[in-house]
Design an enzyme around this catalytic site. Structure first.
Site, PDB file in Angstrom:
ATOM      1  N   GLU A   1     102.232  -0.864 -19.011  1.00 40.07           N
ATOM      2  CA  GLU A   1     100.930  -1.023 -18.373  1.00 40.07           C
ATOM      3  C   GLU A   1      99.972   0.041 -18.907  1.00 40.07           C
ATOM      4  OE1 GLU A   1     101.216  -2.137 -13.940  1.00 40.07           O
ATOM      5  OE2 GLU A   1     102.975  -0.872 -14.289  1.00 40.07           O
TER       6      GLU A   1
ATOM      7  N   HIS B   1     112.031  -6.145 -11.413  1.00 38.92           N
ATOM      8  CA  HIS B   1     111.601  -6.926 -12.573  1.00 38.92           C
ATOM      9  C   HIS B   1     112.540  -6.777 -13.765  1.00 38.92           C
ATOM     10  CE1 HIS B   1     108.120  -7.517 -10.236  1.00 38.92           C
ATOM     11  NE2 HIS B   1     107.368  -6.549 -10.702  1.00 38.92           N
TER      12      HIS B   1
ATOM     13  N   LYS C   1     103.418   3.537 -16.936  1.00 39.58           N
ATOM     14  CA  LYS C   1     101.987   3.384 -16.711  1.00 39.58           C
ATOM     15  C   LYS C   1     101.218   4.239 -17.722  1.00 39.58           C
ATOM     16  CE  LYS C   1     101.964   2.054 -11.851  1.00 39.58           C
ATOM     17  NZ  LYS C   1     101.331   0.748 -12.167  1.00 39.58           N
TER      18      LYS C   1
END
Length: 492
Positions: free
Chosen positions: A218, A242, A341
């Site tokens: 991300e 996930h 992230k």
């Protein structure tokens, strides 16, 4: 090619957290698309429920604004939105008291013969409380289903507590633990690729595959989720659900049939075969990091500690893991997992790297022979690439070239690619649990994750810093390169 629309039976959907971000951003747009395609029965009822006081008219207007914001202009029309909004109602219900429950009871009275689905788009600590209220107000019918979002607990003990609380009111066959990744088109294509093509399945084992990489990257930071994220971290937010689900779909044995328990039985076997990573091995097989300030797409971004209250936080925003599956199919094949992230790009992909050819018959002037790779892109630009060696066209001798057979779904199919929630919501109505997690799956995943998290908490090592806009800490590069491998980069 056009999608085939299969209608579903009459249903009522009650969304707790009906005025929350998930509902406005994902659930209502997904339901609108299914309405627009004519898949919802005429009398299907959608009731938004939350503590917030508002009228049904106000709720419909808020939904209209959400659809304008989250549905592309070419996929919406005023007439379609108007008819969709007529399906919607709203009730103010307090999960922790008796306020509003009788009104919900009255709204559903006389509709007991229909499918009734309750979606809990709320904090996990409310799951048990809401289920208890549903039971005490006799709102659970034989055709009821309950949909619960991750995170299901923050460790094994809390996951068991959540499952116990929900299980008091609902049978396991009525519980749908949703992971939106499993509804993505490319994730489902994993099963089609493996089990509908003789070309791949005979080579899907340790004799032919060198290693597997799974990346979920991300560019965003915590984006207002600091309070939740600082408690969860990347391993609980992404890896436990996930990424482990993706690993299971890659590694599982062929089920006897494509039904819910057949698929989930095989995924459970993978989870039970994962080699444990504990305090003795975590330093060798895992890397955790935390982003610092940097630049993404030319824009400066701040560090993680500026986005959370605890300025001494040791929560990881990046995780890399070398996992191994101790069974005959996968013995000796490492699975490298990587998520974070504020990374260099937003993408999720699976790379299946095959072994090198055992002997080259070509002269050195022909060029290097690269290993074949199957690259499954989950987002963005969903698709599949199979990297092969071919002869570079033209005269002048043999020159080898590494090129992909590329099937990007947006180019290969003219039909709109539906959002994962569109498929998953209607699978609930159909009673199809194939793409949902069973209790023993969730708990088996926590049994593998907990020792890693515990090893980190006992360690004096802080998460390794990495600059925003990069691919994480350098230790994650060392994790894979000390095995003579490298993280995949799209070279096309």
């Amino acid at each position: 090619m056009t999608s085939r629309i299969i209608a579903v039976d009459p249903f009522d959907l009650i969304v707790f957290g009906g005025s929350g971000d998930l509902t406005y951003r994902k659930l209502l747009p997904a339901l609108y698309h299914r309405h627009r395609d004519g898949q919802l029965p005429e009398d299907a009822l959608i009731i938004g429920v939350s503590r917030r006081q508002m009228s049904p008219e106000d709720y419909r207007e808020a939904t209209r604004k959400a659809l304008v914001e989250h549905v592309p202009a070419d996929e919406r029309d005023d007439a379609g939105i108007d008819t969709f909004l007529k399906r919607l109602s709203y009730l103010a219900v307090d999960a922790s008291s008796d306020q509003g429950w009788e009104q919900l009871q009255a709204a559903l009275k006389g509709r007991e013969d229909r499918i009734r689905a309750f979606y809990l788009a709320v904090a996990p600590e409310l799951f048990g409380i809401i289920c208890g209220k549903l039971g005490s107000y006799a709102l659970v019918t034989p055709q009821s289903r309950i949909i619960i979002e991750k995170p299901i607990g923050h460790d094994l003990a809390s996951a068991q507590a959540v499952n116990d609380a929900v299980g008091v009111v609902f049978e396991e066959s009525q519980i749908y633990r949703i992971d939106h990744y499993l509804g993505k088109e490319t994730v489902q294509n994993l099963m089609a690729l493996r089990f509908a093509n003789l070309l791949l399945e005979p080579l899907w084992n340790a004799a032919h595959i060198d290693h597997v990489q799974i990346t979920v990257a991300e560019t965003l930071g915590v984006e207002g989720r600091g309070a939740y994220y600082d408690h969860a971290g990347a391993i609980r937010d992404i890896v436990q659900n996930h990424m482990i689900q993706l690993l299971c779909l890659i590694a599982m044995e062929p089920p006897a049939r494509l039904d819910a328990d057949g698929v989930r039985d095989e995924k459970l076997k993978v989870l039970r075969a994962l080699k444990p990573i504990d305090e003795a091995t975590a330093g060798l097989h895992t890397v955790r990091g935390q982003y610092r300030s940097g630049a993404i797409d030319g824009k400066s971004v701040t560090d993680y500690l500026s986005e959370v209250e605890n300025k001494a936080s040791r929560t990881e925003t990046f995780v890399a893991i070398k996992a191994e599956i101790a069974n005959w199919r996968w013995a000796g094949v490492p699975f490298y997992l990587r998520t974070g992230k504020r990374l260099s790009a937003r993408m999720s992909e699976i790379v299946v790297a095959y072994k090198a050819v055992p002997h080259s018959i070509f002269e050195a002037s022909a060029g290097n022979i690269e290993r074949n790779m199957l690259v499954i892109r989950i987002q963005p630009e969903e698709g599949v690439k199979l990297w092969l060696m071919i002869k570079d066209p033209g005269p002048g001798g043999m020159r080898l070239r590494y090129v992909p057979l590329d099937m990007t779904f947006a180019e290969a199919f003219s039909a709109r690619n539906p959002d994962a929630y569109e498929r998953l919501l209607l699978d609930v109505i159909r009673g199809n649990q194939t793409l949902f997690m069973r209790r023993d799956e969730v708990e088996a995943a926590w049994r593998w994750i907990d020792p890693i998290a515990e090893a980190w908490s006992r360690s004096n090592d802080a998460p390794k810093p990495y600059t925003s806009g990069t691919w994480g800490p350098t230790a994650s590069v060392a994790l894979i390169e000390r095995d003579g491998r490298t993280w995949h980069e799209d070279i096309d």
